[in-house]
Design an enzyme around this catalytic site. Structure first.
Site, PDB file in Angstrom:
ATOM      1  CG  ASP A  73      89.838  69.879 -38.982  1.00  0.00           C
ATOM      2  OD1 ASP A  73      90.744  70.529 -39.528  1.00  0.00           O
ATOM      3  OD2 ASP A  73      89.158  70.328 -38.034  1.00  0.00           O
ATOM      4  CG  ASP A 483      88.570  78.535 -36.368  1.00  0.00           C
ATOM      5  OD1 ASP A 483      87.422  78.912 -36.088  1.00  0.00           O
ATOM      6  OD2 ASP A 483      88.794  77.532 -37.043  1.00  0.00           O
TER       7      ASP A 483
END
Length: 886
Positions: A73, A483
């Site tokens: 992404d 993350d």
């Protein structure tokens, strides 16, 4: 990848690229005037983490075995290399100004000419991405690209990015391609192999689904548009355009359209189900079935209900083939694939089943009946058709110890990209929010056996990097990542055993070590509940949580005193704070605004620095009070990063700004009382220091900057008088504005933070006399070993070994051997290299801990496996010399 990935990317990019600044103020007299830029040859590699981000799509070529691609992404595209079973990056040439083109919304591999591959690129459809999207085309499998700019944006990191593929090549006439656009821009077509594009004005529906119409940022409120394009290859012949084409639209009432005249006219497919979005449309032309995976949401995070349907292309019959009644779903379906060797075999994923695990479904009778990858025996106990082996990427367990029915490692989450190898029914790959998993014995599923799931992710590095540190001793690299928190790398070529834990921050935003006591490390970041700060007293090997001041909502930035005696923290949600010790209590700093970036002087333990909105702040009392510098010539915005030079009190370098105001690199030698702007640096966004070159009196500077009209990574060995560009146009990695640091032990080595391509490090062809080779171990003399098991659990344990030099002379290298008595196996070892043959283990120094003075010691740790008993070794040898055991 967790939801915070969006925020990590957006905040980093918005702060680094989009923040405006007031008009430039009068500048100081330039400190330096040289503008010539030299060049150096560097070798660039990734610090191995293996994965770390969302992989929404995997594409196999249908005519050439072992040719496969993966899209990410925000981190570019990759091609599979079968000989090494690894991925090679394809979009590292994307430069600073086009950083958005590292987001890949779709990929297409040409089955007529396998050398050709296409990528639809663009990261955001709203204002966060300043550039329009593009379709990149390659005739050499992604080694080089040509670009066709589009008149609209694409959203590789937007909601709905797991749907697709939006880009498709006519399998009969490969000069024809289609692209589904977001934002109401419709369906687009190229008839010249992607060189030019025009809208298919006859296509009747541009989509209408948005995730959240109230989102004023334009992120969640964008129309997700055209989701996928699928050709029916049986309706064309080689060289002639395929006549039947199916298109999926983000419209719950009108999700599927078809053309039967090569795209001239289009109509809504009659009788189709309504109330859901069709994430995928995969055609089995042999049996005449179009399979569709539906969800009530666009994904990849959301989705609470789903269905699977089969459309018979020859009769127009629709059949609900859902493996689970919709009322019993709490997830949507995606990850749809057909076994091309056995087209009646179909698989799909429950992509949004976050808990207890993702689900994978398989049918061998065209959806007539299904089996699951796992099921309950008696709740909460599970029976799995698979086993998982994450030994190559052990951090995928996330250090978790969940209660049933949850297991670790998980089978996955956000599993929207799943593909069976069209040439090998036993091989399947699928993307998750953190990795690419795969199996090479998938057909065991059908025979009642178990198939083995392993990471198939080596070479694919997709972390977003927020901060980096390379201490003068201990591990060569510490990182703060979006993350997955961050890692302590003792060996850049090996995957660490675990990310930071205790606390296990979802995203780390800042870290620092004490310059003269580098075993003391601090990090801060995001966590849904619990403390936002962690401390280590062993160079980041082990951690303990600190306490939060009242009001903290996020990590912000943190600084450690040079001797580790105190810390200054500027968290989100409240003002700047300071503490002595390890943060058991905090006091508010005065004289400095909330949200300031903070750093420490690397010599004076009571001196700290801050920056906010054009003002530089200094504290000389350990962070209790700050005073604003009188220098008014710094950048006016908040897109600034600065560091103090190790070994020199008050020596500060500051980089940052924006193109509509002051922008560049500034230097202070008086603790920020005054700054001089380097006239030979047009723009700069990061600054870092590394080992000085031979004969140089000043440490090497590194920066991500624009110098001599060129954007790149630059090095200076003469205090900024001259600069050498050390990257090249093939190695740009999009946006590199978050962090940079040299290595204090190896001249020329630099670590570069990227936003989606992980941690890149470079080594120079110019050794500068600094060297960086491992010394040959020459272990001699008296020694004492302390072996301590620090943690133990069912089947596994963690241990620490301390090797003390109790002799009268120093070691210039060491090699420690022992044998396990009970069959223990080392899984991952840090702070040393190791080998194991049967029970025998040998641990050897790495470059930075080879020299052990008399009376000093060195430590390393490891994780291992055990069964039955876990007896400690009782005998150790330093080379051939037996060591005492304490």
């Amino acid at each position: 990848m967790r939801r915070t990935r969006i925020l990590t990317a957006v905040l980093a990019l918005a702060a680094g690229l989009l923040a405006g600044t007031p008009p430039a103020l009068a500048a100081h007299s330039p400190e330096e005037t040289a503008t010539a830029v030299a060049a150096d040859t560097y070798t660039w590699k990734n610090t191995r983490i293996d994965g770390g981000g969302f992989v929404p799509g995997i594409v196999f070529n249908r005519s050439e075995r072992n040719l496969a691609y993966a899209r990410t992404d925000i981190g570019g595209a990759y091609r599979w290399v079968q000989s090494t079973k690894s991925w090679t990056p394809l979009l590292d040439s994307v430069g600073w100004n086009d950083w958005g083109h590292t987001g890949v919304v779709s990929l297409a591999s040409d089955s007529v000419d396998p050398d050709k591959v296409y990528a639809a690129v663009g990261t955001y459809t709203n204002s966060w991405d300043p550039t329009d999207g593009a379709v990149l085309r390659s005739a050499d499998r992604g080694a080089s690209w040509q670009k066709a700019d589009l008149p609209f944006k694409l959203g590789g990191n937007m909601p709905g990015r797991g749907m697709g593929e939006r880009l498709a090549i006519d399998p009969n006439k490969n000069s024809v391609l289609y692209l589904g656009a977001p934002s109401g821009k419709g369906l687009w077509r190229s008839t010249d192999s992607g060189a030019s594009w025009s809208q298919v004005t006859a296509f009747p529906n541009v989509g209408n689904y948005v995730q959240d119409p109230t989102d004023t940022s334009g992120y969640a409120s964008d129309n997700q548009g055209i989701a996928w394009v699928t050709f029916d290859e049986s309706t064309g012949t080689a060289g002639s355009a395929t006549q039947t084409i199916y298109v999926g639209v983000a419209d719950k009432d009108n999700a599927v359209y078809r053309s039967t005249d090569g795209g001239a006219t289009w109509s809504r497919l009659a009788g189709q189900p309504t109330g859901h979005l069709a994430h995928k449309g995969v055609l089995d032309a042999t049996n005449g079935y179009l399979y569709l995976a539906y969800s009530d949401k666009g994904g990849p995070y959301d989705g609470g209900k789903g269905q699977l349907w089969r459309y018979a292309t020859r009769t127009g019959t629709w059949t609900d083939i859902s493996p689970v009644a919709e009322a019993d779903t709490y997830y949507g379906f995606s990850g749809l694939t057909v076994d091309r060797q056995h087209p009646g075999t179909v698989m799909a994923t429950g992509y949004s089943s976050w808990w207890p695990d993702t689900q994978i479904f398989r049918s061998t009778d065209s959806g007539g009946s299904w089996t699951k990858a796992w099921d309950y025996t008696s709740y909460p106990n599970r029976s799995n058709r698979y086993t998982m082996d994450v030994s190559s990427v052990p951090w995928l367990t996330f250090g978790a110890n969940p209660s049933p029915p949850e297991q670790t490692p998980k089978l996955g989450w956000m599993t929207e990209g799943l593909e069976i190898d069209p040439f090998d029914s036993a091989r399947m790959m699928y993307g998750t929010g953190a990795t690419v998993y795969g199996t090479e014995n998938l057909t065991n599923w059908d025979s009642g056996g178990q198939f083995t799931v392993k990471p198939m992710v080596q070479g694919l590095e997709e972390t977003a990097v927020n901060d980096l540190a390379s201490p003068p001793s201990g591990a060569p690299l510490l990182s703060a990542l979006g993350d997955i928190g961050g890692f302590r790398h003792t060996d850049l070529t090996k995957v660490p055993s675990m990310m930071y834990t205790s606390p296990n921050l979802t995203s780390s935003t800042s870290l620092d070590y004490a310059e003269t006591s580098p075993n003391t490390v601090v990090r801060v970041g995001s966590l849904d509940s619990g403390p936002h700060i962690g401390f280590s007293t062993d160079n980041g090997a082990n951690w303990f949580a600190g306490s939060d001041p009242s009001g903290v909502t996020g990590g912000g930035t943190v600084a450690a005193a040079s001797d580790g005696s105190r810390f200054v923290w500027s968290p989100a949600g409240t003002g700047v704070q300071y503490t002595t010790g390890f943060g058991t209590s905090w006091s508010a700093s005065s004289g400095i605004p909330s949200g300031a970036v903070v750093e420490s002087d690397r010599v004076d333990p009571k001196t700290f620095y801050g920056f906010k909105s054009g003002k530089f702040y200094v504290s000389s009392d350990g962070g209790a009070t700050f005073t604003a510098s009188a220098d008014g010539n710094l950048p006016g915005g908040d897109s600034v990063r600065f560091k103090a030079l190790p070994g020199s009190k008050g020596d500060v370098w500051l980089a940052g700004g924006a193109s509509d105001g002051a922008y560049g690199l500034w230097h202070s030698t008086d603790s920020g009382a005054s700054f001089s702007k380097l006239s030979n640096v047009e723009q700069a966004d990061t600054i870092g220091f590394g080992k000085a070159a031979t004969g140089a009196s000043y440490q090497t500077l590194y920066t991500s900057a624009k110098i001599g009209g060129v954007r790149g990574i630059f090095r200076s060995t003469d205090k900024g008088v001259s600069w050498t560009r050390i990257n090249d146009d093939a190695h740009q990695w999009g946006w590199t504005g978050a962090a940079i640091t040299g290595d204090p032990r190896i001249y020329g080595r630099v670590y570069v933070a990227t936003n989606g391509r992980g941690i890149v490090y470079g080594d120079s062809s110019d050794t500068g006399g600094g060297g960086g080779t491992d010394p040959t171990p020459t272990p001699t003399g008296a020694c004492t070993v302390t072996y301590r098991i620090t943690n133990q659990w069912s089947g596994g344990f963690q241990a620490e070994v301390q090797l003390a030099n109790t002799g009268s002379s120093g070691w210039s290298g060491w090699s420690l051997g022992w044998s396990f008595a009970d069959g223990q196996k080392i899984i991952q070892l840090w702070n040393a290299d190791h080998s194991q043959s049967g029970a025998a283990v040998t641990a050897r120094n790495v470059t930075w801990n080879a020299n052990v003075a008399a009376g000093s010691s060195v430590s390393f740790g490891f994780t291992g496996s055990w069964t039955g008993t876990n007896t400690k070794p009782t005998a150790f040898k330093l080379g051939e010399q037996s060591c005492a055991v304490s």
